[in-house]
Design an enzyme around this catalytic site. Structure first.
Site, PDB file in Angstrom:
ATOM      1  N   CYS A  73      14.698  -9.838   3.399  1.00  0.00           N
ATOM      2  CA  CYS A  73      13.679 -10.742   3.572  1.00  0.00           C
ATOM      3  C   CYS A  73      13.430 -11.357   2.165  1.00  0.00           C
ATOM      4  O   CYS A  73      13.091 -10.499   1.208  1.00  0.00           O
ATOM      5  CB  CYS A  73      12.496 -10.254   4.123  1.00  0.00           C
ATOM      6  SG  CYS A  73      11.058 -11.355   4.186  1.00  0.00           S
ATOM      7  N   SER A 114       7.565  -3.204 -15.720  1.00  0.00           N
ATOM      8  CA  SER A 114       8.140  -3.518 -14.649  1.00  0.00           C
ATOM      9  C   SER A 114       9.469  -4.512 -15.185  1.00  0.00           C
ATOM     10  O   SER A 114      10.423  -4.657 -14.314  1.00  0.00           O
ATOM     11  CB  SER A 114       7.456  -4.805 -14.003  1.00  0.00           C
ATOM     12  OG  SER A 114       6.833  -5.788 -14.980  1.00  0.00           O
ATOM     13  N   CYS A 135       0.967  -1.273   0.178  1.00  0.00           N
ATOM     14  CA  CYS A 135      -0.004   0.039  -0.008  1.00  0.00           C
ATOM     15  C   CYS A 135       0.819   1.258  -0.170  1.00  0.00           C
ATOM     16  O   CYS A 135       2.148   0.955   0.227  1.00  0.00           O
ATOM     17  CB  CYS A 135      -1.000  -0.103   1.344  1.00  0.00           C
ATOM     18  SG  CYS A 135      -1.901  -1.275   1.443  1.00  0.00           S
TER      19      CYS A 135
HETATM   20  P1  AMP Z   1       1.845 -13.334 -13.207  1.00  0.00           P
HETATM   21  O1  AMP Z   1       1.209 -12.856 -14.479  1.00  0.00           O
HETATM   22  O2  AMP Z   1       0.878 -13.653 -12.363  1.00  0.00           O
HETATM   23  O3  AMP Z   1       2.823 -14.426 -13.223  1.00  0.00           O
HETATM   24  O4  AMP Z   1       2.568 -11.854 -12.693  1.00  0.00           O
HETATM   25  C1  AMP Z   1       3.652 -11.352 -13.015  1.00  0.00           C
HETATM   26  C2  AMP Z   1       3.496 -10.108 -13.451  1.00  0.00           C
HETATM   27  O5  AMP Z   1       2.728  -9.400 -12.592  1.00  0.00           O
HETATM   28  C3  AMP Z   1       4.969  -9.563 -13.517  1.00  0.00           C
HETATM   29  O6  AMP Z   1       5.116  -8.789 -15.057  1.00  0.00           O
HETATM   30  C4  AMP Z   1       5.032  -8.531 -12.316  1.00  0.00           C
HETATM   31  O7  AMP Z   1       5.635  -7.149 -12.946  1.00  0.00           O
HETATM   32  C5  AMP Z   1       3.792  -8.411 -11.846  1.00  0.00           C
HETATM   33  N1  AMP Z   1       3.666  -8.616 -10.411  1.00  0.00           N
HETATM   34  C6  AMP Z   1       4.315  -9.344  -9.694  1.00  0.00           C
HETATM   35  N2  AMP Z   1       4.007  -9.441  -8.373  1.00  0.00           N
HETATM   36  C7  AMP Z   1       2.972  -8.591  -8.192  1.00  0.00           C
HETATM   37  C8  AMP Z   1       2.305  -8.228  -7.073  1.00  0.00           C
HETATM   38  N3  AMP Z   1       2.259  -8.710  -6.162  1.00  0.00           N
HETATM   39  N4  AMP Z   1       1.336  -7.395  -7.561  1.00  0.00           N
HETATM   40  C9  AMP Z   1       1.018  -6.765  -8.462  1.00  0.00           C
HETATM   41  N5  AMP Z   1       1.869  -7.082  -9.898  1.00  0.00           N
HETATM   42  C10 AMP Z   1       2.718  -7.851  -9.848  1.00  0.00           C
END
Ligand code: AMP
Length: 471
Positions: free
Chosen positions: A447, A299, A2
């Site tokens: 961590c 990202s 947050c």
């Molecule tokens: P996924 O599609 O579930 O594999 O999520 C990976 C993508 O979501 C990556 O491109 C990251 O940049 C983004 N991401 C990873 N962790 C988080 C998170 N906790 N909250 C929001 N976006 C995330």
């Protein structure tokens, strides 16, 4: 994850200045949460009013500026919060700040982090101050607010003393801001310093923000709140104390990988440079014979620059993101596939007939990568080598990432990285090692529970907590 911000003044600030300063900081933290937003305003006379909305920061700003119900002529300070839920349901009603009253004080709290054992905190509040604690709480924020209130009562209504004792009871992470009706602004970071928090103190004005970038944008000199540090500002002096639990800094490594803005510093380390190094190390440990490095925006961009620099393979923007689609990661499970499909476009001239290294910061559930690779293949890429600037995300997080169950994680159901690579449709898949990730950040301790299942709390066992949380 947050975002929190605060502003307090010893100079009796005007309403528009106090709201303006607090929400200007919060707008810079919008990336840390977009589900809901809330603000608490304390008048010089000690009245505290709270407004919450299920919206982005800017629309709350428009609403509170013209809201005569909360308008104060002379404001002591404000605290504000933009939410990304990691505990409790999504609804805007659970936006912070949480306001507690009934005893000698009013107290409003907003925090960033996650309290894994919040039911224990709630039990503490019930035992110390049953008269001010409700019969149930919905999430960790409420438990935290009632526990601080109960501890304060126990300490003769001294909130600083309450915050000093708080970490003795907490398994989890908190960076918090609070306002009391004294009036007083309080700022605290848990002794492990898991989530970021920074402040600025100039001319009897205190500014607080989750990330240094927010303070930098406002041209303020800043300092990070130390792990375990408590700040208390009553309008005349800023007092600094430490909690009774000795500091043992182990900041969240995922802040460097993904959460924090690249223009922020976290524990004195530039987030941008740490990401650049991640890409650099990744190129060294997982080279690829390729024609172009393509980042997953936004990202993966900085790690991709590092990868390109270290490998000598040119970088090009082969994937375009539609920012208006919003955050796929936190959308409802049945919408994720649809949103992932429409979120990205491929730049054909960049990838057609090319061997492509695709760089992203992380793979969690694999939704993003699976759709992207399919699109790149259809865009004419001949090979797809995927390189990830963090290790395999294998374990749940109890410190503020909303992945509290292993079943959600891609690697949970697969036996090896090769199998994951095949299931996603890569020609090869490699992740940075934990060792090189740590070297990229360069701190003595972080961590990395999400990658190692080893948390900075000896009592924190993933399986026990999963059971507790899913009850
Ligand atoms: P996924 O599609 O579930 O594999 O999520 C990976 C993508 O979501 C990556 O491109 C990251 O940049 C983004 N991401 C990873 N962790 C988080 C998170 N906790 N909250 C929001 N976006 C995330």
């Amino acid at each position: 994850m947050c975002g929190i911000s605060a502003y307090a003044s010893g100079n009796r600030a005007s309403y528009s200045r106090a709201i303006g300063r607090t929400l200007s900081l919060l707008i810079e933290l919008q990336h840390r949460g977009q589900e809901s937003v809330g603000i608490g305003v304390a008048s010089v006379s000690g009245d505290i009013k709270v407004v919450k909305k299920g919206s982005l920061v800017l629309s709350l700003y428009e609403e509170v500026l013209g809201n005569s119900n909360i308008k104060e002529r002379e404001v002591f300070g404000c605290i504000a919060h933009t939410r990304y839920s990691t505990s409790g349901r999504y609804g805007w009603e659970l936006a912070h700040p949480e306001l507690v009253s009934g005893g000698r004080l009013k107290l409003a709290i907003a925090f960033n982090g996650n309290i894994a054992n919040y039911r224990d905190l709630f039990a503490l509040a019930r035992s110390l101050a049953p008269e001010y604690t409700p019969s149930y709480v919905e999430n960790d924020t409420q438990a935290l607010a009632y526990a601080v209130y109960a501890l304060a009562k126990d300490e003769g209504w001294d909130v600083v003393e309450a915050l000093k004792r708080l970490p003795e009871y907490v398994i989890g992470a908190y960076s918090l801001v609070a306002l009391t009706s004294e009036p007083r602004l309080l700022v605290a970071r848990d002794p492990r310093g898991i989530r970021p928090l920074a402040y600025s103190y100039v001319d009897k004005e205190v500014y607080v923000a989750s990330e240094t970038a927010a303070l930098q944008v406002l041209d303020l000199d800043w300092r990070e709140v130390r792990a375990g540090e408590i700040l208390s500002f009553d309008g005349s002096a800023l007092e600094v104390t430490d909690s009774v639990v000795a500091p043992d800094p182990s900041p969240c490594v995922f802040e460097y990988v993904y959460f924090s803005r690249p223009d922020s510093y976290f524990n004195g380390v530039s987030v941008y440079l740490s990401r650049l190094k991640m890409g650099w190390y990744l190129a060294r440990e997982a080279p690829a014979e390729a024609d172009v490095v393509v980042p997953v925006p936004d990202s993966g961009r900085i790690a991709a620059i590092g990868y390109s620099m270290a490998s000598g393979i040119p970088l090009a923007e082969g994937i375009i993101v539609n920012k208006y689609v919003g955050r796929v990661f936190i959308s409802a499970p049945d919408q994720r596939d649809v949103l992932s499909r429409i979120k990205y476009g491929v730049v054909r001239p960049v990838v057609e007939g090319k061997r492509v290294v695709v760089v992203d910061d992380s793979i969690v559930r694999g939704t993003t990568m699976r759709f992207l690779l399919d699109k790149l293949r259809r865009g004419g890429a001949t090979k797809l080598y995927v390189r990830i600037a963090s290790p395999p995300f294998t374990c749940p997080c109890y410190m503020g990432i909303d992945v509290a169950s292993r079943r959600e994680l891609l690697l949970w159901s697969k036996t090896s990285v090769e199998e994951v690579g095949r299931s996603l449709g890569t020609d090869s898949l490699a992740y940075i090692s934990l060792r090189n990730l740590e070297l990229s950040v360069g701190l003595p301790k972080v961590c990395h529970g999400c990658f190692s299942c080893s948390y900075p709390f000896s009592e924190l066992r993933a399986f026990d907590l999963e059971k507790k949380i899913s009850r």
